[in-house]
Design a protein around this motif. Structure first.
Motif, PDB file in Angstrom:
ATOM      1  N   ARG A 176      -8.913 -28.217  12.993  1.00 19.58           N
ATOM      2  CA  ARG A 176      -9.921 -28.885  12.498  1.00 19.58           C
ATOM      3  C   ARG A 176     -10.775 -29.556  13.370  1.00 19.58           C
ATOM      4  O   ARG A 176     -11.934 -29.362  13.473  1.00 19.58           O
ATOM      5  CB  ARG A 176      -9.474 -29.556  11.173  1.00 19.58           C
ATOM      6  N   TRP A 177     -10.091 -30.422  14.103  1.00 19.78           N
ATOM      7  CA  TRP A 177     -10.794 -31.488  14.916  1.00 19.78           C
ATOM      8  C   TRP A 177     -11.561 -30.654  16.166  1.00 19.78           C
ATOM      9  O   TRP A 177     -12.573 -30.904  16.600  1.00 19.78           O
ATOM     10  CB  TRP A 177      -9.884 -32.295  15.575  1.00 19.78           C
ATOM     11  N   CYS A 178     -11.190 -29.084  16.442  1.00 21.89           N
ATOM     12  CA  CYS A 178     -11.498 -28.728  17.573  1.00 21.89           C
ATOM     13  C   CYS A 178     -12.660 -27.537  16.892  1.00 21.89           C
ATOM     14  O   CYS A 178     -13.308 -27.075  17.829  1.00 21.89           O
ATOM     15  CB  CYS A 178     -10.577 -27.749  18.301  1.00 21.89           C
ATOM     16  N   GLY A 179     -13.073 -27.765  15.688  1.00 20.98           N
ATOM     17  CA  GLY A 179     -13.958 -26.815  15.078  1.00 20.98           C
ATOM     18  C   GLY A 179     -13.510 -25.288  14.695  1.00 20.98           C
ATOM     19  O   GLY A 179     -14.327 -24.330  14.380  1.00 20.98           O
ATOM     20  N   VAL A 180     -12.063 -25.121  14.466  1.00 19.73           N
ATOM     21  CA  VAL A 180     -11.704 -23.799  14.217  1.00 19.73           C
ATOM     22  C   VAL A 180     -11.561 -23.688  12.924  1.00 19.73           C
ATOM     23  O   VAL A 180     -11.204 -24.434  12.020  1.00 19.73           O
ATOM     24  CB  VAL A 180     -10.072 -23.674  14.740  1.00 19.73           C
ATOM     25  N   THR A 181     -12.105 -22.618  12.317  1.00 20.61           N
ATOM     26  CA  THR A 181     -12.031 -22.273  10.784  1.00 20.61           C
ATOM     27  C   THR A 181     -10.614 -21.897  10.482  1.00 20.61           C
ATOM     28  O   THR A 181     -10.084 -20.701  11.179  1.00 20.61           O
ATOM     29  CB  THR A 181     -12.952 -21.141  10.308  1.00 20.61           C
ATOM     30  N   VAL A 182     -10.122 -22.558   9.637  1.00 22.69           N
ATOM     31  CA  VAL A 182      -8.667 -22.302   9.047  1.00 22.69           C
ATOM     32  C   VAL A 182      -8.776 -21.409   7.720  1.00 22.69           C
ATOM     33  O   VAL A 182      -9.226 -21.922   6.738  1.00 22.69           O
ATOM     34  CB  VAL A 182      -7.610 -23.336   9.107  1.00 22.69           C
ATOM     35  N   LYS A 183      -8.255 -20.127   7.648  1.00 25.86           N
ATOM     36  CA  LYS A 183      -8.212 -19.484   6.457  1.00 25.86           C
ATOM     37  C   LYS A 183      -7.054 -20.001   5.511  1.00 25.86           C
ATOM     38  O   LYS A 183      -7.129 -19.986   4.534  1.00 25.86           O
ATOM     39  CB  LYS A 183      -7.999 -17.933   7.057  1.00 25.86           C
ATOM     40  N   THR A 184      -5.883 -20.002   6.071  1.00 32.07           N
ATOM     41  CA  THR A 184      -4.625 -20.111   5.370  1.00 32.07           C
ATOM     42  C   THR A 184      -3.710 -21.072   5.909  1.00 32.07           C
ATOM     43  O   THR A 184      -3.616 -21.190   7.103  1.00 32.07           O
ATOM     44  CB  THR A 184      -3.916 -18.888   5.364  1.00 32.07           C
ATOM     45  N   PHE A 185      -3.136 -22.043   5.257  1.00 37.50           N
ATOM     46  CA  PHE A 185      -2.007 -22.934   5.612  1.00 37.50           C
ATOM     47  C   PHE A 185      -1.068 -22.577   4.559  1.00 37.50           C
ATOM     48  O   PHE A 185      -0.786 -22.829   3.271  1.00 37.50           O
ATOM     49  CB  PHE A 185      -2.380 -24.465   5.242  1.00 37.50           C
ATOM     50  N   SER A 186       0.099 -21.967   5.175  1.00 36.89           N
ATOM     51  CA  SER A 186       1.270 -21.329   4.246  1.00 36.89           C
ATOM     52  C   SER A 186       2.704 -22.078   4.623  1.00 36.89           C
ATOM     53  O   SER A 186       2.950 -22.080   5.841  1.00 36.89           O
ATOM     54  CB  SER A 186       1.200 -19.763   4.738  1.00 36.89           C
ATOM     55  N   ILE A 187       3.304 -22.291   3.543  1.00 41.35           N
ATOM     56  CA  ILE A 187       4.619 -22.738   3.795  1.00 41.35           C
ATOM     57  C   ILE A 187       5.504 -21.668   3.315  1.00 41.35           C
ATOM     58  O   ILE A 187       5.324 -21.388   2.005  1.00 41.35           O
ATOM     59  CB  ILE A 187       4.986 -24.215   2.948  1.00 41.35           C
TER      60      ILE A 187
ATOM     61  N   GLY B 286      10.048 -21.064   7.293  1.00 39.86           N
ATOM     62  CA  GLY B 286       8.974 -21.135   8.168  1.00 39.86           C
ATOM     63  C   GLY B 286       7.845 -21.367   7.303  1.00 39.86           C
ATOM     64  O   GLY B 286       7.653 -21.823   6.422  1.00 39.86           O
ATOM     65  N   GLY B 287       6.894 -21.022   8.297  1.00 42.53           N
ATOM     66  CA  GLY B 287       5.389 -21.215   7.704  1.00 42.53           C
ATOM     67  C   GLY B 287       4.464 -20.867   8.929  1.00 42.53           C
ATOM     68  O   GLY B 287       4.660 -20.820  10.162  1.00 42.53           O
ATOM     69  N   TYR B 288       3.135 -21.038   8.751  1.00 43.87           N
ATOM     70  CA  TYR B 288       2.144 -20.806   9.470  1.00 43.87           C
ATOM     71  C   TYR B 288       0.700 -21.241   9.176  1.00 43.87           C
ATOM     72  O   TYR B 288       0.481 -21.395   7.828  1.00 43.87           O
ATOM     73  CB  TYR B 288       2.004 -19.093   9.874  1.00 43.87           C
ATOM     74  N   VAL B 289      -0.114 -21.432  10.224  1.00 46.47           N
ATOM     75  CA  VAL B 289      -1.575 -21.527   9.905  1.00 46.47           C
ATOM     76  C   VAL B 289      -2.125 -20.232  10.418  1.00 46.47           C
ATOM     77  O   VAL B 289      -2.039 -20.020  11.304  1.00 46.47           O
ATOM     78  CB  VAL B 289      -1.907 -22.954  10.698  1.00 46.47           C
ATOM     79  N   LYS B 290      -3.023 -19.812   9.549  1.00 42.98           N
ATOM     80  CA  LYS B 290      -3.844 -18.548   9.899  1.00 42.98           C
ATOM     81  C   LYS B 290      -5.430 -19.008  10.139  1.00 42.98           C
ATOM     82  O   LYS B 290      -6.088 -19.367   9.371  1.00 42.98           O
ATOM     83  CB  LYS B 290      -3.610 -17.747   8.992  1.00 42.98           C
ATOM     84  N   PHE B 291      -5.810 -18.627  11.404  1.00 42.95           N
ATOM     85  CA  PHE B 291      -7.413 -19.065  11.764  1.00 42.95           C
ATOM     86  C   PHE B 291      -8.067 -17.804  11.268  1.00 42.95           C
ATOM     87  O   PHE B 291      -7.693 -16.501  11.112  1.00 42.95           O
ATOM     88  CB  PHE B 291      -7.366 -19.318  13.112  1.00 42.95           C
ATOM     89  N   ILE B 292      -9.373 -18.094  11.336  1.00 40.12           N
ATOM     90  CA  ILE B 292     -10.376 -16.915  10.711  1.00 40.12           C
ATOM     91  C   ILE B 292     -10.150 -15.439  11.712  1.00 40.12           C
ATOM     92  O   ILE B 292     -10.459 -14.346  11.188  1.00 40.12           O
ATOM     93  CB  ILE B 292     -11.873 -17.419  10.842  1.00 40.12           C
ATOM     94  N   ASP B 293      -9.950 -15.769  13.016  1.00 41.91           N
ATOM     95  CA  ASP B 293      -9.963 -14.547  13.769  1.00 41.91           C
ATOM     96  C   ASP B 293      -8.578 -14.037  14.082  1.00 41.91           C
ATOM     97  O   ASP B 293      -8.473 -13.330  15.119  1.00 41.91           O
ATOM     98  CB  ASP B 293     -10.592 -14.963  15.123  1.00 41.91           C
ATOM     99  N   ASP B 294      -7.796 -14.506  13.333  1.00 43.23           N
ATOM    100  CA  ASP B 294      -6.134 -13.879  13.408  1.00 43.23           C
ATOM    101  C   ASP B 294      -5.922 -12.686  12.671  1.00 43.23           C
ATOM    102  O   ASP B 294      -6.306 -12.617  11.529  1.00 43.23           O
ATOM    103  CB  ASP B 294      -5.039 -15.105  12.883  1.00 43.23           C
ATOM    104  N   GLU B 295      -5.278 -11.787  13.400  1.00 38.80           N
ATOM    105  CA  GLU B 295      -5.053 -10.473  12.855  1.00 38.80           C
ATOM    106  C   GLU B 295      -3.658 -10.425  12.179  1.00 38.80           C
ATOM    107  O   GLU B 295      -3.454  -9.876  11.114  1.00 38.80           O
ATOM    108  CB  GLU B 295      -4.951  -9.370  14.057  1.00 38.80           C
ATOM    109  N   ASN B 296      -2.704 -11.393  12.642  1.00 38.98           N
ATOM    110  CA  ASN B 296      -1.669 -11.742  12.174  1.00 38.98           C
ATOM    111  C   ASN B 296      -1.114 -13.136  12.116  1.00 38.98           C
ATOM    112  O   ASN B 296      -2.023 -14.098  12.513  1.00 38.98           O
ATOM    113  CB  ASN B 296      -0.481 -10.837  12.867  1.00 38.98           C
ATOM    114  N   ALA B 297      -0.072 -13.402  11.596  1.00 36.99           N
ATOM    115  CA  ALA B 297       0.526 -14.934  11.698  1.00 36.99           C
ATOM    116  C   ALA B 297       0.734 -15.504  12.818  1.00 36.99           C
ATOM    117  O   ALA B 297       1.243 -16.681  13.144  1.00 36.99           O
ATOM    118  CB  ALA B 297       1.756 -15.265  10.785  1.00 36.99           C
ATOM    119  N   SER B 298       0.685 -14.656  13.943  1.00 33.59           N
ATOM    120  CA  SER B 298       1.174 -15.141  15.472  1.00 33.59           C
ATOM    121  C   SER B 298      -0.075 -15.379  16.310  1.00 33.59           C
ATOM    122  O   SER B 298       0.034 -15.441  17.700  1.00 33.59           O
ATOM    123  CB  SER B 298       1.961 -14.176  15.881  1.00 33.59           C
ATOM    124  N   SER B 299      -1.334 -15.582  15.727  1.00 31.45           N
ATOM    125  CA  SER B 299      -2.554 -15.848  16.406  1.00 31.45           C
ATOM    126  C   SER B 299      -3.054 -14.829  17.503  1.00 31.45           C
ATOM    127  O   SER B 299      -3.295 -15.326  18.451  1.00 31.45           O
ATOM    128  CB  SER B 299      -2.282 -17.181  16.997  1.00 31.45           C
TER     129      SER B 299
END
Length: 380
Positions: A38-49, A74-87
């Motif tokens: 968020r601080w770097c201006g990245v759009t976060v689509k999903t925050f998953s636990i 586990g869990g992951y944060v998914k960004f707007i341009d991620d095709e999958n949970a591995s960025s």
């Protein structure tokens, strides 16, 4: 059958305790990624636990979907341009207005900061927990005094005597008996130089710890170094020392660093076959240990959470594609080469990393199942 009924009776306790601890540690890890993104201006689509189908979730004011899923390992944060949970990126499919918030459109430094933030958050959680315990409870110290020397042991052959105080080992200062145990335990077969205070004199003694092979309470074989020094266990020898907040934080940093060096030493010993790989465990082992630690009280439980957090942070920094360390490895390559690795190379790295991770998961879970079986048949 007694073990089977005990296991069945405690499975909910084991599972719930373990999932609570894991959820906290994973949440902090992903929160680190999220906040820096968020601080770097990245759009976060999903925050998953957790992974898999969603149990429940909600959208925040920035449009991020916060979700809890059915598989809480586990869990992951998914960004707007991620095709999958591995960025791995899908920037080509973005609309022009969305590309400003794309993770892969950011500088290599910003991407590295976002990726490194997860493990760093785990280290910070460990430091905060250790520091809080040290500041409120104080630190308990058992001085590194030699109470007795075992006959025919490396300590006796080296010349140790009852009443000696160990000041340093190979130049590393020894403040408490735990320091002595940690260094000796991880140095089986290696000659160590001890700086010892005997009365008013300071002398140097050399000793090589024997290799001692034992089984733990869960049937796993482990090896440790022993030199034959017995400590004084009388309550009057144990000191509880109150420390200032800066001292508590410094000790918290030191304890977190100690966790990491201990893990590195363990991995080194497994690779060099000085320790048995069967001591590595998966979710079953972690759940059992968590439940046992929880029975000891709040302080041991908080220390266990700090230990897990520090180690999850460390393991995520290993240079294996799929893990944070693998991404950082690609970013270092990009920074040196002045252009990113090819998509094919990254995908190949992802596949190899995923295969290694799956092999490790199969191995540790096999160890868990094997140890449960040993206890069922009475051989562990």
């Amino acid at each position: 059958m007694e073990f089977l009924s005990s296991l069945a009776g405690g499975i909910w306790q084991y599972g719930i305790m373990f999932l609570l601890v894991l959820t906290l540690v994973v949440f902090i890890h992903e929160l680190g990624h999220f906040l820096v993104a968020r601080w770097c201006g990245v759009t976060v689509k999903t925050f998953s636990i957790g992974f898999g189908p969603e149990i429940f979730g909600f959208f925040d004011k920035h449009g991020t979907r916060w979700r809890f899923a059915w598989i809480p390992l586990g869990g992951y944060v998914k960004f707007i341009d991620d095709e999958n949970a591995s960025s791995f990126g899908g920037e080509k499919q973005l609309k022009p207005a969305e590309r400003a918030g794309a993770f892969h459109s950011k500088s290599v430094g910003a991407r590295a900061a976002v990726v490194a933030a997860g493990p760093i958050a785990n280290f910070l959680l460990a430091i905060v927990l250790y520091s809080a315990i040290n500041a409120t409870v104080g630190i308990r110290i058992l001085p590194p005094l030699v109470d007795a020397v075992v006959a025919n042991s490396p300590a006796e052959r080296a010349g140790f005597k009852s009443g000696d105080t160990i000041l340093a080992i190979d130049g590393t200062k020894i403040d408490k008996f735990d320091d002595l145990q940690r260094i000796v335990g991880s140095s089986a077969g290696e000659e160590l130089k001890f700086t010892v205070q005997r009365g008013s004199d300071t002398i140097t003694l050399n000793a090589t710890p024997n290799v001692d092979e034992q089984k733990d309470a869960m049937g796993r074989t482990f090896r440790r170094g022993l030199i034959g020094i017995q400590r004084a266990i009388s309550p009057d020898k144990v000191k509880t020392v109150q420390v200032s907040l800066p001292e508590a934080v410094a000790l918290g940093v030191s304890e977190t660093y100690g966790n990491l060096t201990q893990t590195l030493a363990g991995l080194r010993d497994i690779v060099t076959r000085r320790q048995s790989a069967e001591q590595m465990g998966g979710p079953i082992m972690m759940a059992e240990v968590t439940a046992k630690v929880a029975e000891l009280g709040i302080e041991p439980m908080l220390r266990w959470i700090a230990f897990i957090s520090a180690n999850i942070g460390f393991l995520n920094l290993l240079p294996v594609p799929v893990l944070d360390g693998g991404h950082l490895m690609f970013y270092a390559f990009e920074a040196i080469r002045r252009k990113p690795a090819s998509e094919r190379l990254q995908q190949m790295g992802f596949q190899v990393g995923l295969a290694l991770l799956m092999m490790l998961m199969v191995f540790v879970n096999f160890n868990d199942i094997l140890n449960v079986w040993r206890r069922l048949v009475g051989t562990g």
